[in-house]
Design a protein around this motif. Structure first.
Motif, mmCIF file in Angstrom:
data_model
loop_
_atom_site.group_PDB
_atom_site.id
_atom_site.type_symbol
_atom_site.label_atom_id
_atom_site.label_comp_id
_atom_site.label_asym_id
_atom_site.label_seq_id
_atom_site.Cartn_x
_atom_site.Cartn_y
_atom_site.Cartn_z
ATOM 1 N N GLY A 1 -69.894 75.905 34.086
ATOM 2 C CA GLY A 1 -70.654 76.993 34.712
ATOM 3 C C GLY A 1 -71.862 77.355 33.863
ATOM 4 N N GLY A 2 -71.678 77.380 32.542
ATOM 5 C CA GLY A 2 -72.771 77.680 31.636
ATOM 6 C C GLY A 2 -73.868 76.635 31.723
ATOM 7 N N LEU A 3 -73.436 75.394 31.755
ATOM 8 C CA LEU A 3 -74.351 74.252 31.859
ATOM 9 C C LEU A 3 -75.183 74.352 33.135
ATOM 10 N N ARG A 4 -74.498 74.631 34.224
ATOM 11 C CA ARG A 4 -75.151 74.715 35.528
ATOM 12 C C ARG A 4 -76.152 75.886 35.556
ATOM 13 N N GLY A 5 -75.707 77.017 35.032
ATOM 14 C CA GLY A 5 -76.575 78.198 35.017
ATOM 15 C C GLY A 5 -77.833 77.958 34.200
ATOM 16 N N ALA A 6 -77.659 77.324 33.034
ATOM 17 C CA ALA A 6 -78.806 77.051 32.163
ATOM 18 C C ALA A 6 -79.767 76.083 32.839
ATOM 19 N N ALA A 7 -79.219 75.082 33.510
ATOM 20 C CA ALA A 7 -80.071 74.114 34.205
ATOM 21 C C ALA A 7 -80.866 74.800 35.316
ATOM 22 N N GLN A 8 -80.209 75.772 35.967
ATOM 23 C CA GLN A 8 -80.882 76.513 37.033
ATOM 24 C C GLN A 8 -82.047 77.344 36.489
ATOM 25 N N LEU A 9 -81.796 78.017 35.348
ATOM 26 C CA LEU A 9 -82.853 78.815 34.721
ATOM 27 C C LEU A 9 -84.028 77.920 34.308
ATOM 28 N N LEU A 10 -83.667 76.784 33.717
ATOM 29 C CA LEU A 10 -84.688 75.832 33.286
ATOM 30 C C LEU A 10 -85.512 75.355 34.481
ATOM 31 N N GLN A 11 -84.830 75.095 35.574
ATOM 32 C CA GLN A 11 -85.496 74.619 36.785
ATOM 33 C C GLN A 11 -86.572 75.605 37.254
ATOM 34 N N ILE B 1 -77.498 69.903 37.919
ATOM 35 C CA ILE B 1 -76.793 70.861 38.772
ATOM 36 C C ILE B 1 -75.854 70.132 39.737
ATOM 37 N N HIS B 2 -76.357 69.071 40.321
ATOM 38 C CA HIS B 2 -75.561 68.313 41.292
ATOM 39 C C HIS B 2 -74.310 67.714 40.638
ATOM 40 N N GLU B 3 -74.504 67.128 39.463
ATOM 41 C CA GLU B 3 -73.370 66.497 38.785
ATOM 42 C C GLU B 3 -72.365 67.543 38.280
#
Ligand SMILES: Nc1ncnc2c1ncn2[C@@H]1O[C@H](COP(=O)(O)OP(=O)(O)OP(=O)(O)O)[C@@H](O)[C@H]1O
Ligand SMILES: [Mg+2]
Length: 214
Positions: A9-19, A35-37
């Motif tokens: 969840g942390g990984l996904r959230g960070a990727a979203q912010l970066l995006q 995010i997809h993976e």
């Protein structure tokens, strides 16, 4: 599961912010992949954990289970698939969770259909077995349910591993179907095993019909 899902969840959230910060379309493609993976891994973990609800304890008729599985598979492969019943009509009900047992039998039988490319013959067999040991318990009466197919079979070097999670012989497979099926059957106090040779593969499920003796 939380040990995996929380960091994910942390990984996904960070990727979203970066995006959101990124301007370049090409770089956004990388965050989209992350995010997809991450979502894919989350689904995988959910499936590996299996159903979290407690087992239903209701009388279940194995032939009703077989009929449901038969209907579902014939709907998926309407041409070239034959599913034959070979039932012992005198079999009593066992106590368990009907929906979960249907899922387990479906996972096993669907593999057979996939291995035969939708064309072949499956036999759904029911029998009673007397004086059978599962784990450390001895049971006077055990239900034996078999799913047999006449497909290509399972390679000997693979046969020992098929019930482990993530073991697959199919390019699109996740390797969870049999692990989930085994988990469901074990939770019912039962046992599942597989025998295979080219042209004949048999999965046998044993389910206790009564309380056993230690
Ligand atoms: N009846 C069968 N005939 C031939 N091969 C089989 C049969 N049943 C299972 N297998 C082999 O065992 C492997 C593991 O099966 P399992 O159901 O656990 O995973 P999967 O079918 O690959 O993926 P999933 O069920 O998660 O979509 C299959 O990929 C297949 O190679
Ligand atoms: Mg499968």
């Amino acid at each position: 599961a939380h040990e995996i899902k929380n960091p994910l969840g942390g990984l996904r959230g960070a990727a979203q912010l970066l995006q959101q910060e990124l301007e370049s379309k090409e770089l956004k493609e990388y965050t989209r992949i992350i995010i997809h993976e991450a979502d894919r891994l989350r689904t995988l973990v959910d499936r590996m954990m299996g159903p979290t609800q407690p087992l239903n304890q209701e009388p279940v008729n194995i032939h009703e289970v077989f009929q449901r599985v038969r209907k579902l598979l014939l709907a998926e492969s309407p041409v070239g698939l034959t599913i034959l019943p070979d039932y012992d009509p005198s079999l009593p009900d066992f106590v368990g969770d009907k929906e979960q047992i249907i899922q387990a039998v479906l996972n096993i039988a669907r593999n057979a259909v996939q291995a035969m490319d939708g064309k072949g013959r499956i036999i759904l067999r029911s029998r009673i077995t007397r004086q059978f040991t599962i784990g450390h318990k001895r049971y006077r009466l055990v239900l034996k349910a078999e799913i047999e197919d006449n497909g290509p079979g399972i390679a000997p070097e693979m046969l020992d591993a098929i019930f482990y999670p993530l073991v697959t012989g199919r390019p699109e497979g996740t390797g969870l179907g049999l692990a989930i099926a085994q988990d469901v059957i074990n939770k019912h106090g039962g046992l599942v095993e597989a025998k295979s040779q080219p042209g004949q593969t048999v999965f046998t499920i044993y389910l206790p019909l009564e309380n056993g003796d230690d």
